[in-house]
Design an enzyme around this catalytic site. Structure first.
Site, PDB file in Angstrom:
ATOM      1  N   CYS A 178       0.855  -1.179   0.000  1.00 21.54           N
ATOM      2  CA  CYS A 178       0.000   0.000   0.000  1.00 21.54           C
ATOM      3  C   CYS A 178       0.891   1.228   0.000  1.00 21.54           C
ATOM      4  CB  CYS A 178      -0.859   0.047   1.260  1.00 21.54           C
ATOM      5  SG  CYS A 178      -1.976  -1.362   1.414  1.00 21.54           S
ATOM      6  N   GLY A 185      -0.639   0.648  -5.140  1.00 21.50           N
ATOM      7  CA  GLY A 185      -1.920   0.002  -4.902  1.00 21.50           C
ATOM      8  C   GLY A 185      -2.998   0.674  -5.711  1.00 21.50           C
ATOM      9  N   ASN A 193       0.636   0.662   6.036  1.00 18.39           N
ATOM     10  CA  ASN A 193       1.333  -0.094   4.987  1.00 18.39           C
ATOM     11  C   ASN A 193       2.138  -1.186   5.687  1.00 18.39           C
ATOM     12  OD1 ASN A 193       4.237   0.588   2.897  1.00 18.39           O
ATOM     13  ND2 ASN A 193       2.727  -1.018   2.719  1.00 18.39           N
ATOM     14  N   GLY A 194       1.909  -2.426   5.288  1.00 22.11           N
ATOM     15  CA  GLY A 194       2.640  -3.533   5.901  1.00 22.11           C
ATOM     16  C   GLY A 194       1.698  -4.661   6.243  1.00 22.11           C
ATOM     17  N   TYR A 229      11.795  -3.899  -7.103  1.00 22.90           N
ATOM     18  CA  TYR A 229      10.583  -3.837  -7.913  1.00 22.90           C
ATOM     19  C   TYR A 229       9.615  -2.735  -7.526  1.00 22.90           C
ATOM     20  CZ  TYR A 229       5.901  -5.102  -9.511  1.00 22.90           C
ATOM     21  OH  TYR A 229       4.651  -5.063 -10.052  1.00 22.90           O
TER      22      TYR A 229
END
Ligand code: SF4
Length: 450
Positions: A2, A28, A102-103, A244
């Site tokens: 995210c 996202g 996020n995570g 990436y």
């Protein structure tokens, strides 16, 4: 995966949050949302879809506060449903709290079950709600920093979080700093906290520094104040961010993604040379690596794949069918460039192998004489439990096949991966400050598999 953002300003933050979230869209694309503080209350808008689909002038103008947070979502925990979109909101001591995460927590199922047994009823299926609930519970005593520290005593895994109270923006990062979080400040007093530096720079604020592992930052009328969780651990930043996930222009925890990718290409050209006519990148993250490979070998760089920039990234689509269609829509070989040529394709990773097989087949159909594949990350042999949607080991091609078997399955003339040491060196950072568990199985926080 995210993207999160928080802004504290002297002026309305709605448009800044919109632009900031738009620049995090690569993290996202399923859903997004914004909460702002109107001083005496919070106001939230969220929905399924991309930032420019969910937010229009009409609903954005309703979000008229000077402090706010936002979120773009890719589901790794819970499903892709409207009720799981963030920011989440709750009440504690009659005060509203909103939170973006996020995570991924590794112990959220255990915590959730425990809370349910105590009578708590959840409104979402995501781990983030466990965090919100715990903070709200401990905030009863009125100290947000203590509430966060108590929550950090209980939650385990990867989390970078921005949290909004009526008069404060708060951000914190897990004790290993697995997921990124950047802090920026402008001359006129705007403070922005974000998953990457792009929103900070685009909004016109300067990146000041990374928020550190275990750090809690509180921004309010007294300024920017920093606190630390006492049980902070060794840094273990996710190396896959540079391979990436992040934008080329991201500099996270002192590593610039573009330079990292270029150096990985240079290293790969030495570790796995290839006698070919052209070096062809798989866009986008393969481009700097192909430049590095080409510059080091003096083999010409050529764009042999046309990218449709109006479809999303294939890896961040939730189902295999959607991913395969996204690859077809997204990348098309340039016949007049590759026809009759021996090429080396440079890509960032092989996860399931379907994208590589598809690309190599289509390169051959376009007339390429030989198609060699070089990968700028080591074989992905383990699942990520910290918020990157790598599938279970069963579906990871490298976990179940040798390199030669993979080469045969994807149909390449040759296949090679960068070494773990080569990738580590490309960060230019000494010591072991990175999580590389999907490559080497050394998890910074032991996963709990139920
Ligand atoms: Fe990143 Fe891999 Fe570690 Fe997950 S396991 S945090 S993807 S390096």
């Amino acid at each position: 995966m995210c993207g999160i953002i928080g802004i504290y300003s002297n002026s309305p933050v709605n448009k800044k949050l919109f632009y900031g979230l738009s620049s995090l869209q690569h993290r996202g694309q399923e859903a997004c949302g914004i909460t702002v503080s109107k001083g005496d209350s919070l106001k939230r808008e969220k929905g399924m879809g991309m930032v420019n689909e969910v937010f229009k002038e009409s609903n954005l103008s309703e979000l008229d506060g000077n402090i706010g947070i936002g979120h773009v979502r890719y589901s790794t925990s819970g499903g892709s449903y409207d009720y799981n979109t963030q920011p989440l909101m709750g009440f504690s001591k009659g005060e509203e709290i909103s939170l973006s995460h996020n995570g991924n927590l590794i112990n959220h199922q255990i915590l959730r079950t425990r809370l349910e047994e105590e009578g708590m009823m959840f409104q979402t299926t995501i781990d983030t709600e466990v965090i919100l609930f715990l903070i709200a519970r401990y905030y009863q005593k009125g100290d947000i920093v203590e509430a966060i520290k108590k929550t950090m005593d209980v939650i385990e895994g990867a989390y970078s979080i921005v949290l909004l109270l009526q008069d404060k923006l708060v951000a914190f990062r897990d004790p290993h700093g697995i997921r990124p979080l950047v802090l920026g400040e402008s001359k006129d007093g705007d403070v922005i906290i974000s998953s990457e530096n792009a929103p900070v720079e685009i909004i016109g604020t300067k990146v000041k520094r990374d928020i550190l592992p275990g750090e809690i930052v509180v921004v309010d009328s007294s300024g920017v104040n920093s606190y630390f969780y006492e049980k902070t651990k060794r840094p273990k930043h996710c190396i896959f961010e540079y391979v990436y996930f992040s934008r080329d222009d991201a500099t996270l925890d002192k590593v610039n993604s573009y330079n990292f990718r270029r150096r990985c290409g240079e290293t790969l050209s030495k570790e796995a040379p290839c006698d070919v006519d052209l070096v062809v990148p798989v866009p986008d993250s393969g481009i700097p690596s192909a430049i590095g490979y080409s510059q080091e070998t003096k083999i010409p760089f050529a764009e042999g794949l046309v990218k449709n920039r109006y479809v999303g990234r294939s890896f961040i689509k939730p189902t295999q069918e959607e991913r395969e269609m996204a690859v077809k829509l997204k990348l098309n070989p340039l016949r007049h460039v590759v026809e009759g040529k021996k090429i080396v394709l440079i890509d960032d990773s092989i996860v399931r192998g379907t994208t590589s097989r598809n690309l190599i087949r289509r390169m051959r159909e376009a007339g390429a004489k030989e198609v060699h594949l070089r990968i700028t990350s080591p074989p992905v042999v383990n699942q990520c439990y910290y918020g990157i949607d790598t599938p279970s080991r069963m579906n990871l091609i490298a976990a179940n096949h040798s390199v030669e078997e993979m080469r045969e399955l994807i149909g390449a003339d040759s296949l090679a991966f960068i070494s773990i040491e080569g990738m580590q060196k490309a960060t230019l950072i000494d010591g072991d400050k990175f999580c590389k568990a999907c490559f080497d199985g050394k998890y910074p926080v032991d996963p709990i598999i139920i």
